[in-house]
Design a protein around this motif. Structure first.
Motif, PDB file in Angstrom:
ATOM      1  N   SER A  99       0.676   1.991   5.873  1.00 27.38           N
ATOM      2  CA  SER A  99       1.939   1.922   5.142  1.00 27.38           C
ATOM      3  C   SER A  99       1.961   3.053   4.113  1.00 27.38           C
TER       4      SER A  99
ATOM      5  N   GLU B 230       4.642  -4.441   6.878  1.00 33.08           N
ATOM      6  CA  GLU B 230       3.724  -5.143   5.970  1.00 33.08           C
ATOM      7  C   GLU B 230       3.953  -6.656   6.060  1.00 33.08           C
TER       8      GLU B 230
ATOM      9  N   ARG C   6      -1.457   1.320   1.723  1.00 30.00           N
ATOM     10  CA  ARG C   6      -0.305   2.131   1.293  1.00 30.00           C
ATOM     11  C   ARG C   6      -0.824   3.495   0.869  1.00 30.00           C
TER      12      ARG C   6
ATOM     13  N   GLN D  92      -3.343  -0.083  -2.361  1.00 25.45           N
ATOM     14  CA  GLN D  92      -2.828   1.264  -2.661  1.00 25.45           C
ATOM     15  C   GLN D  92      -3.992   2.238  -2.447  1.00 25.45           C
TER      16      GLN D  92
END
Ligand SMILES: NC(=O)c1ccc[n+]([C@@H]2O[C@H](COP(=O)([O-])OP(=O)(O)OC[C@H]3O[C@@H](n4cnc5c(N)ncnc54)[C@H](O)[C@@H]3O)[C@@H](O)[C@H]2O)c1
Length: 328
Positions: A133, A165, A183, A249
């Protein structure tokens, strides 16, 4: 471990395959429709064999096998997933621009394609599914971006990645597929010759003696992560126990303006004895966010991963690669 990499002929896929082979992975299968990456691209990193129609699905020979196929083709997807222990799902409509031009196409590839992959994984009993992502699902936010923020996508690409997601979460909770959502920040580095992201584009243009167009006033920020750091994170997400159902992240936690990155790029070019190009400012693009960088503390804690490569070092490696590969 049998690894299936969708989009394995692309920028991130090839770097992942090269690393897996370096680390002794035995069997790697690639599912790619060759819309962007090519056989020649894959051949730059490894020898490979073709997986023909009648090849046994559970036959995972040593080395890399390419199945030319589309993630929208459920037959190809089922064939590809069969016997895989780990799926790294990279195939996608990538980037904001193409999604603004064709939101329906973006949705088909990124939403339906991802759902096809997850559905095949649940039937095949695949253990781990890593989903590529980006920061785009979070959209317009005050950074640093982190995993607990409510998403507000500002582009069709952000919306389609957010849907992917969502399905990852659903397939973890309903069906026990250990999905891990990563991500990615703005990935750059060696092997990105075909990319339109800012570092790749500017490097190519700079080496061709073209002027560099900075969108807006150059104060928009990005979190630039070098490909080798990103690959470390992908492998950890694919292999670390206890991270199923999680989102991370994956970036450097450094906020860098596009102007600062450009300045660093030009400084490295000068240092490498190359001619520095001129720069100029153009209009902002639809759907682009102004500020973007990530808080990566969750990845540090649960994946025991932090980025290592400085922007200067990463840009130097990138420029040297482009010069040596003569991709300009
Ligand atoms: N590069 C980045 O900065 C970045 C940032 C955030 C997220 N991502 C995500 O990481 C993933 C990989 O990105 P990349 O930079 O390597 O992209 P890429 O375009 O270099 O590679 C993608 C590969 O997927 C293949 N592909 C595309 N559509 C397909 C389909 N329908 N069926 C089968 N194969 C298909 C292409 O042929 C290509 O080889 C993507 O999901 C992208 O959205 C990338």
């Amino acid at each position: 471990m049998n690894w299936l990499i969708t989009g394995g002929c692309g920028f991130i896929g090839r770097a992942l395959i090269a690393r897996l082979l370096d680390e002794g992975a035995q069997a790697v299968r690639v599912l790619d429709n060759l819309s962007v990456g090519s056989r020649a691209d894959l051949a730059q990193v490894t020898d490979f064999t073709e997986m023909g129609d009648r090849a046994g699905n559970d036959n995972w020979p040593d080395g890399v096998t390419l199945l030319e196929g589309d993630i929208l083709d459920t037959q190809a997807v089922t064939q590809a997933v069969s016997g895989a222990d780990i799926v790294v799902h990279l195939a996608a409509n990538t980037g904001v621009g193409p999604s603004v031009e064709d939101p329906m196409g973006d949705c088909r590839t990124n939403v339906v394609g991802t759902l096809n992959m997850l559905e095949a994984c649940r039937h095949a009993g695949t253990k781990r599914f890593v989903f590529a992502s980006s920061g785009a699902p979070l959209g317009v936010q005050t950074p640093p971006l982190h995993e607990e923020m409510a998403p507000h996508p500002a582009s069709p690409y952000g919306a389609s990645k957010l849907a992917g997601e969502g399905y990852c979460s659903a397939y973890y909770h309903c069906f026990g597929v250990e999905t891990v959502v990563l991500r990615f920040g703005n990935v750059y580095g060696e092997g990105s010759g075909h990319k339109q992201s800012v570092v790749a584009k500017f490097t190519k243009q700079a080496l061709s003696g073209e002027r560099l167009e900075i969108y807006g006033d150059g104060t928009q920020t990005r979190d630039f992560i070098h490909i080798s750091d990103l690959i470390d994170a992908v492998i950890r997400a694919a292999t670390k126990p206890g991270v199923g159902g999680e989102t991370f992240q994956i970036a450097t936690a450094q906020e860098t303006t596009v102007s600062e990155m450009t300045k660093a790029l030009l400084a490295v070019m000068k240092d490498e004895g190359l001619t520095e190009p001129e720069t100029y400012f153009g209009p902002m693009r639809d759907g682009d966010v102004m500020r973007n960088f990530s808080d990566t503390s969750k990845a540090r804690e649960k994946l025991e991963w932090v980025s290592q490569v400085s922007l200067e070092d990463g840009l130097r490696r990138t420029i040297r690669y482009f010069v040596a590969a003569d991709t300009v």
